[in-house]
Design a protein around this motif. Structure first.
Motif, short mmCIF file in Angstrom:
data_model
loop_
_atom_site.label_atom_id
_atom_site.label_comp_id
_atom_site.label_asym_id
_atom_site.label_seq_id
_atom_site.Cartn_x
_atom_site.Cartn_y
_atom_site.Cartn_z
N UNK A 63 0.84 -1.20 0.00
CA UNK A 63 0.00 0.00 0.00
C UNK A 63 0.88 1.25 0.00
N UNK A 64 0.55 2.18 -0.91
CA UNK A 64 1.27 3.46 -0.98
C UNK A 64 0.60 4.44 -0.02
N UNK A 65 1.42 5.02 0.88
CA UNK A 65 0.92 5.98 1.86
C UNK A 65 1.45 7.37 1.50
N UNK A 66 0.60 8.40 1.54
CA UNK A 66 1.10 9.75 1.32
C UNK A 66 1.99 10.19 2.47
N UNK A 67 3.00 10.98 2.15
CA UNK A 67 3.91 11.54 3.15
C UNK A 67 3.74 13.05 3.13
#
Length: 143
Positions: A63-67
């Motif tokens: 899963x890609x998480x925003x930073x």
């Protein structure tokens, strides 16, 4: 001497590209792991802190998480902004994935020459992110 053009299979090109991404990621390793970074900039010009593309996060399930970036202590003689973009990054599994990149950009006041600094915090909503909350201190020399 005879020369012949070399054509590499696309799979090999992807591996070479991923290797370069990893190599340049290692070059910015001190920055990526938190801590202190130094930067030299021209007065009034915007400069990205790390040319590795910025902060990004993919958890172990893919899963890609925003930073996001929170400025803790702003620079006295300039401004810090962020830029969002996307790019391919190689995961530990070897898979290449398109991720959201958040870059930190510093720009001094026009005409200012001297030393400046600022601190910022890297923030994600991923509860497993070991870099969540890390604080980065950036020392800037403006010429």
């Amino acid at each position: 001497m005879t020369t012949y053009p070399v054509r590499l299979p696309s799979a090999l090109l992807i591996k070479i590209t991923a290797g370069l991404v990893l190599f340049f990621g290692i070059l910015c390793g001190a920055h990526a792991g938190g801590g202190n970074t130094s930067l030299v900039v021209k007065s009034g010009e915007a400069k990205e802190i790390c040319k590795c593309g910025g902060h990004w996060r993919v958890d172990s399930s893919g899963k890609v998480w925003p930073v996001s970036i929170e400025v803790v202590t702003p620079p006295k003689s300039g401004a810090v902004t962020t830029r969002a973009s996307t790019g391919q990054r190689k995961l530990r599994s070897g898979e290449a994935k398109t991720v959201r990149l958040t870059s930190v950009v510093y720009q001094s006041k026009k005409g200012y020459v001297g030393e400046d600094s600022f601190t910022y915090r890297r923030v994600t909503a991923d509860p497993t992110d070991p870099d969540n909350g890390k604080v980065y201190t950036v020392a800037v020399t403006v010429r």
